[in-house]
Design a protein around this motif. Structure first.
Motif, PDB file in Angstrom:
ATOM      1  N   GLN A 147      32.056  19.534  20.951  1.00  0.00           N
ATOM      2  CA  GLN A 147      30.770  20.298  20.819  1.00  0.00           C
ATOM      3  C   GLN A 147      30.642  21.638  21.305  1.00  0.00           C
ATOM      4  O   GLN A 147      30.266  22.408  20.612  1.00  0.00           O
ATOM      5  CB  GLN A 147      29.692  19.350  21.173  1.00  0.00           C
ATOM      6  CG  GLN A 147      28.212  19.703  20.725  1.00  0.00           C
ATOM      7  CD  GLN A 147      27.898  19.543  19.407  1.00  0.00           C
ATOM      8  OE1 GLN A 147      28.352  18.507  18.862  1.00  0.00           O
ATOM      9  NE2 GLN A 147      27.591  20.947  18.786  1.00  0.00           N
ATOM     10  N   LYS A 148      31.298  21.736  22.420  1.00  0.00           N
ATOM     11  CA  LYS A 148      31.195  23.027  23.036  1.00  0.00           C
ATOM     12  C   LYS A 148      32.136  24.250  22.290  1.00  0.00           C
ATOM     13  O   LYS A 148      31.820  25.159  22.083  1.00  0.00           O
ATOM     14  CB  LYS A 148      31.567  23.039  24.527  1.00  0.00           C
ATOM     15  CG  LYS A 148      30.512  22.366  25.475  1.00  0.00           C
ATOM     16  CD  LYS A 148      31.206  22.390  26.933  1.00  0.00           C
ATOM     17  CE  LYS A 148      30.034  21.658  27.622  1.00  0.00           C
ATOM     18  NZ  LYS A 148      30.545  21.470  29.114  1.00  0.00           N
ATOM     19  N   ARG A 149      33.350  23.549  21.905  1.00  0.00           N
ATOM     20  CA  ARG A 149      34.085  24.467  21.075  1.00  0.00           C
ATOM     21  C   ARG A 149      33.358  24.792  19.660  1.00  0.00           C
ATOM     22  O   ARG A 149      33.534  26.029  19.119  1.00  0.00           O
ATOM     23  CB  ARG A 149      35.395  23.887  20.773  1.00  0.00           C
ATOM     24  CG  ARG A 149      36.419  24.510  19.954  1.00  0.00           C
ATOM     25  CD  ARG A 149      36.757  25.931  20.939  1.00  0.00           C
ATOM     26  NE  ARG A 149      37.829  26.555  20.019  1.00  0.00           N
ATOM     27  CZ  ARG A 149      37.941  27.752  20.431  1.00  0.00           C
ATOM     28  NH1 ARG A 149      37.382  28.527  21.188  1.00  0.00           N
ATOM     29  NH2 ARG A 149      38.884  28.481  19.405  1.00  0.00           N
ATOM     30  N   ILE A 150      32.788  23.919  19.130  1.00  0.00           N
ATOM     31  CA  ILE A 150      32.124  24.337  17.772  1.00  0.00           C
ATOM     32  C   ILE A 150      30.950  25.229  17.968  1.00  0.00           C
ATOM     33  O   ILE A 150      30.921  26.089  17.197  1.00  0.00           O
ATOM     34  CB  ILE A 150      31.282  22.957  17.156  1.00  0.00           C
ATOM     35  CG1 ILE A 150      32.434  21.999  16.612  1.00  0.00           C
ATOM     36  CG2 ILE A 150      30.509  23.111  16.192  1.00  0.00           C
ATOM     37  CD1 ILE A 150      32.107  20.641  16.418  1.00  0.00           C
ATOM     38  N   SER A 162      35.745  35.383  10.527  1.00  0.00           N
ATOM     39  CA  SER A 162      37.140  35.260  10.581  1.00  0.00           C
ATOM     40  C   SER A 162      37.674  33.961   9.885  1.00  0.00           C
ATOM     41  O   SER A 162      37.054  33.053  10.049  1.00  0.00           O
ATOM     42  CB  SER A 162      37.387  35.141  11.973  1.00  0.00           C
ATOM     43  OG  SER A 162      38.871  34.707  12.311  1.00  0.00           O
ATOM     44  N   GLU A 163      38.577  34.028   9.182  1.00  0.00           N
ATOM     45  CA  GLU A 163      39.081  32.989   8.335  1.00  0.00           C
ATOM     46  C   GLU A 163      39.859  31.994   9.393  1.00  0.00           C
ATOM     47  O   GLU A 163      39.627  30.709   9.113  1.00  0.00           O
ATOM     48  CB  GLU A 163      40.090  33.475   7.284  1.00  0.00           C
ATOM     49  CG  GLU A 163      40.906  32.232   6.466  1.00  0.00           C
ATOM     50  CD  GLU A 163      41.581  32.915   5.274  1.00  0.00           C
ATOM     51  OE1 GLU A 163      42.340  31.866   4.939  1.00  0.00           O
ATOM     52  OE2 GLU A 163      41.721  33.985   5.110  1.00  0.00           O
ATOM     53  N   THR A 164      40.384  32.485  10.305  1.00  0.00           N
ATOM     54  CA  THR A 164      41.113  31.706  11.247  1.00  0.00           C
ATOM     55  C   THR A 164      40.204  30.820  12.133  1.00  0.00           C
ATOM     56  O   THR A 164      40.189  29.704  12.152  1.00  0.00           O
ATOM     57  CB  THR A 164      41.915  32.580  12.209  1.00  0.00           C
ATOM     58  OG1 THR A 164      42.892  33.047  11.617  1.00  0.00           O
ATOM     59  CG2 THR A 164      42.552  31.690  13.188  1.00  0.00           C
ATOM     60  N   ALA A 165      38.885  31.600  12.482  1.00  0.00           N
ATOM     61  CA  ALA A 165      38.050  30.808  13.277  1.00  0.00           C
ATOM     62  C   ALA A 165      37.216  29.958  12.134  1.00  0.00           C
ATOM     63  O   ALA A 165      36.780  28.748  12.991  1.00  0.00           O
ATOM     64  CB  ALA A 165      36.922  32.148  13.756  1.00  0.00           C
ATOM     65  N   ALA A 166      36.848  30.246  11.252  1.00  0.00           N
ATOM     66  CA  ALA A 166      36.371  29.274  10.105  1.00  0.00           C
ATOM     67  C   ALA A 166      37.272  27.960   9.966  1.00  0.00           C
ATOM     68  O   ALA A 166      36.530  26.775   9.829  1.00  0.00           O
ATOM     69  CB  ALA A 166      36.240  30.028   8.859  1.00  0.00           C
ATOM     70  N   GLU A 167      38.536  28.055   9.857  1.00  0.00           N
ATOM     71  CA  GLU A 167      39.450  26.948   9.634  1.00  0.00           C
ATOM     72  C   GLU A 167      39.248  26.182  10.926  1.00  0.00           C
ATOM     73  O   GLU A 167      39.267  24.958  10.843  1.00  0.00           O
ATOM     74  CB  GLU A 167      40.685  27.519   9.477  1.00  0.00           C
ATOM     75  CG  GLU A 167      40.801  28.110   7.843  1.00  0.00           C
ATOM     76  CD  GLU A 167      42.177  28.517   7.893  1.00  0.00           C
ATOM     77  OE1 GLU A 167      43.243  28.443   8.755  1.00  0.00           O
ATOM     78  OE2 GLU A 167      42.793  29.145   6.733  1.00  0.00           O
ATOM     79  N   GLU A 168      39.256  26.746  12.080  1.00  0.00           N
ATOM     80  CA  GLU A 168      39.177  25.815  13.184  1.00  0.00           C
ATOM     81  C   GLU A 168      37.704  25.406  13.651  1.00  0.00           C
ATOM     82  O   GLU A 168      37.950  23.907  14.131  1.00  0.00           O
ATOM     83  CB  GLU A 168      39.653  26.752  14.505  1.00  0.00           C
ATOM     84  CG  GLU A 168      39.479  26.120  15.820  1.00  0.00           C
ATOM     85  CD  GLU A 168      39.713  26.997  17.013  1.00  0.00           C
ATOM     86  OE1 GLU A 168      40.046  26.390  18.113  1.00  0.00           O
ATOM     87  OE2 GLU A 168      40.132  28.405  16.948  1.00  0.00           O
ATOM     88  N   LEU A 169      36.992  26.009  12.872  1.00  0.00           N
ATOM     89  CA  LEU A 169      35.549  25.070  13.233  1.00  0.00           C
ATOM     90  C   LEU A 169      35.493  24.052  12.133  1.00  0.00           C
ATOM     91  O   LEU A 169      34.833  22.922  12.790  1.00  0.00           O
ATOM     92  CB  LEU A 169      34.418  26.235  12.572  1.00  0.00           C
ATOM     93  CG  LEU A 169      32.938  25.994  12.594  1.00  0.00           C
ATOM     94  CD1 LEU A 169      32.501  25.377  14.209  1.00  0.00           C
ATOM     95  CD2 LEU A 169      31.933  26.697  12.118  1.00  0.00           C
ATOM     96  N   GLU A 171      38.053  22.204  11.596  1.00  0.00           N
ATOM     97  CA  GLU A 171      38.579  21.213  12.210  1.00  0.00           C
ATOM     98  C   GLU A 171      38.048  20.698  13.281  1.00  0.00           C
ATOM     99  O   GLU A 171      38.254  19.208  13.389  1.00  0.00           O
ATOM    100  CB  GLU A 171      39.986  22.026  12.592  1.00  0.00           C
ATOM    101  CG  GLU A 171      41.192  21.194  13.219  1.00  0.00           C
ATOM    102  CD  GLU A 171      42.092  21.703  14.090  1.00  0.00           C
ATOM    103  OE1 GLU A 171      42.936  21.208  14.629  1.00  0.00           O
ATOM    104  OE2 GLU A 171      42.602  22.743  13.404  1.00  0.00           O
ATOM    105  N   GLN A 172      37.454  21.226  13.838  1.00  0.00           N
ATOM    106  CA  GLN A 172      36.428  20.941  15.301  1.00  0.00           C
ATOM    107  C   GLN A 172      35.607  19.848  14.677  1.00  0.00           C
ATOM    108  O   GLN A 172      35.172  18.812  15.311  1.00  0.00           O
ATOM    109  CB  GLN A 172      35.930  21.995  16.008  1.00  0.00           C
ATOM    110  CG  GLN A 172      37.006  22.342  17.006  1.00  0.00           C
ATOM    111  CD  GLN A 172      37.592  21.918  17.905  1.00  0.00           C
ATOM    112  OE1 GLN A 172      37.275  20.868  18.579  1.00  0.00           O
ATOM    113  NE2 GLN A 172      39.272  21.963  17.766  1.00  0.00           N
ATOM    114  N   ASN A 177      33.238  14.373  14.319  1.00  0.00           N
ATOM    115  CA  ASN A 177      32.780  13.323  13.494  1.00  0.00           C
ATOM    116  C   ASN A 177      33.858  12.024  13.522  1.00  0.00           C
ATOM    117  O   ASN A 177      33.305  11.046  13.036  1.00  0.00           O
ATOM    118  CB  ASN A 177      32.863  13.685  12.197  1.00  0.00           C
ATOM    119  CG  ASN A 177      31.647  14.735  11.619  1.00  0.00           C
ATOM    120  OD1 ASN A 177      30.679  14.799  12.529  1.00  0.00           O
ATOM    121  ND2 ASN A 177      31.651  15.660  10.658  1.00  0.00           N
ATOM    122  N   ASN A 178      35.031  12.294  13.779  1.00  0.00           N
ATOM    123  CA  ASN A 178      35.794  11.243  13.801  1.00  0.00           C
ATOM    124  C   ASN A 178      35.818  10.384  15.170  1.00  0.00           C
ATOM    125  O   ASN A 178      36.629   9.448  15.439  1.00  0.00           O
ATOM    126  CB  ASN A 178      37.382  11.447  13.446  1.00  0.00           C
ATOM    127  CG  ASN A 178      37.200  11.739  11.899  1.00  0.00           C
ATOM    128  OD1 ASN A 178      36.690  11.047  11.028  1.00  0.00           O
ATOM    129  ND2 ASN A 178      38.279  12.859  11.630  1.00  0.00           N
TER     130      ASN A 178
END
Length: 500
Positions: A147-150, A162-169, A171-172, A177-178
């Motif tokens: 949650q903090k990383r999100i 940032s495309e990289t940050a969007a992909e990591e978001l 993923e997180q 959710n899992n």
């Protein structure tokens, strides 16, 4: 013949019995009233080991078996309600939750009995909480990190795409959710609001038991904090109907198979209060409770009672813990004899709903068959704590539950009558007492009106009580002509009514 042999008039007991036989009279049905008697709790109808525990606990605490006997049924419901349902006939499903209310005055040691019968439940709850606390802490920590990383990634993207940050978001978010959202295990709760109760039920997979030696739960139902009554969670939790709650600013509660049991030990004033509440009674809350009216032992208690044998206590505790550890679940059904007995019982109860025994508590009586079937299923689970669904329920187990149901019916009549819920029967009792006091078994309606003049100003006021008494078999009404050849109604009293 001695005067003491006379029964309220010109008849002896033998003469009254003979007159009843000659006239084709049957024994009248019990008539509801303010002084309605309550049957003794049928300890013999409990499974043997459970009956031994109830007797031993009642003796050691110097309390009536009506208290422990009713509350242990709530313990069985708390134990098995999340695992089994009973299907008496195709499509008819009854969950195994019960609403138990042991009714006793102040100083009757309600807390002591409640603490004793629920001790295995609290012990199991504590053991589960201790065993799961490490897993719970790890799960919560992982969710907090995700949650903090999100939140951090959201802030980064808001400042600079940032495309990289969007992909990591993404993923997180998928990771969060899992991750299962675990909650501390709860088996029992005490006093809480309906909204919080729905939250806890949702966290616990839909099952929980409200356990309290007080009646604060009824205050919460009525809207103690916001002034608005909220009965849905209690009504649906008893019936097993899905609960869907959406609230502004809070997460939704969606409980597909709710199971709510209540074990309460309250004073008569608490029951009086809920019965006087038109909404609570009208919505069917009162009708869902199995009332156990406990006779007072104050002034009769021993200062040196027999202490419960450790083997009896340990056997009760071990059986409950063993059942709580079980994982098997399923649908319980009866054998052929069970099914036939159920049909016969259901037909008998249906007939009583139109008679004196259940007519005054029709809302409660309409749920009697379902309650008895739930109790039968719980007894079956007690006999087979680990594989109940593998065995059909025998008719003998239903017979045991029917005896328990008879007790609860008599206790419900007392609970309702104390509140003048069946006030129309009060006048019927008054008229019956006047008839019993007459020397003869026959009286004209005008003569009866004169006897009842203090409460019946006009003849029309006798119509309902006479109808109720005739329906219950206390009298017959006949039309005859008086000395002036005018039609007159005559009241014939059942000879057996003078013996009651």
């Amino acid at each position: 013949m001695e005067e003491k042999e006379r029964i309220r008039g010109n008849y002896t007991e033998d003469e009254l019995y003979n007159l009843a036989m000659d006239g084709g009279w049957a024994a009248p049905e019990p008539l509801p009233g303010e002084d309605a008697e309550v049957n003794s709790f049928p300890v013999f109808a409990l499974p043997p080991a459970l009956g031994l525990y109830v007797e031993a606990l009642s003796e050691s605490t110097q309390t009536p078996p009506e208290m422990a006997g009713a509350l242990v049924l709530g313990v069985l419901a708390s134990t098995f309600q999340g695992r089994y349902v009973i299907e008496p006939s195709p499509g008819w499903i009854e969950p195994l939750c019960l609403y138990i209310a042991a009714v006793a005055g102040p100083g009757e040691r309600k807390s002591s009995v409640m603490k004793a019968v629920t001790a295995p439940l609290y012990a199991y709850e504590t053991r589960r909480q201790m065993a799961e606390r490490v897993e719970l802490s790890i799960s919560q920590a992982r969710r907090d990190v995700a949650q903090k990383r999100i939140e951090k990634l959201k802030a980064q993207l808001a400042a600079k795409p940032s495309e990289t940050a969007a992909e990591e978001l993404a993923e997180q978010i998928g990771l969060l959710n899992n991750l299962p959202e675990l909650h501390q295990y709860r088996l029992l709760i005490d006093d809480t609001t309906p909204e919080k109760l729905a939250d806890i039920m949702s966290e616990q997979g839909g099952c929980i038991s409200v356990c309290s030696p007080e009646g604060g739960v009824f205050t919460a139902m009525g809207g103690r904090y916001d002034g608005g009554a909220n009965y849905d969670v209690y009504l649906k939790g008893h019936a097993g109907d899905p609960i869907k709650v959406d609230r502004i600013g809070r997460s939704s509660n969606i409980i597909i198979n709710p199971r709510l049991t209540m074990l309460l030990a309250v004073q008569p004033e608490v029951i009086s209060g809920i019965m006087k509440d038109r909404q609570m009674r009208g919505r069917g809350v009162c009708a869902r409770f199995l009332y156990s009216w406990c006779p007072s032992l104050l002034g009769k208690r021993s200062a040196c009672p027999r202490i419960m044998d450790d083997d009896i206590r340990n056997d009760y505790t071990d059986r409950v813990l063993q059942a709580l550890d079980g994982s098997e679940s399923g649908i319980l059904r009866g054998d052929a004899e069970f099914n036939q007995l159920r049909i016969n019982y259901q037909q008998a109860v249906e007939a009583e709903l139109g008679g004196a025994s259940l007519e005054a508590i029709r809302d409660w009586g309409g749920k009697l068959v379902g309650a008895v079937l739930r109790i039968a299923a719980l007894f079956h689970c007690w006999y087979h704590p680990l594989d109940a669904a593998a065995h059909p329920i025998p008719a003998s187990t239903l017979q045991q539950a029917m005896s328990i149901g008879d007790f609860f019916a008599s206790s419900a009549r007392r609970a309702y009558n104390v509140l003048e819920y069946s006030g129309k029967y009060n006048l019927a009792h008054y008229v019956l007492d006047k008839l019993r006091g007459c020397e003869d078994l026959t009286i004209t309606r005008s003569e009866l009106l004169h006897l009842c003049r203090r409460r019946c100003a006009v003849s029309e006021m006798l119509k309902e009580p006479l109808s109720l008494l005739e329906e219950a078999g206390y009298l017959r009404l006949e039309r005859k002509r008086d000395v002036s050849h005018r039609p007159a109604q005559t009241v014939l009293l059942n000879p057996l009514a003078k013996l009651m």
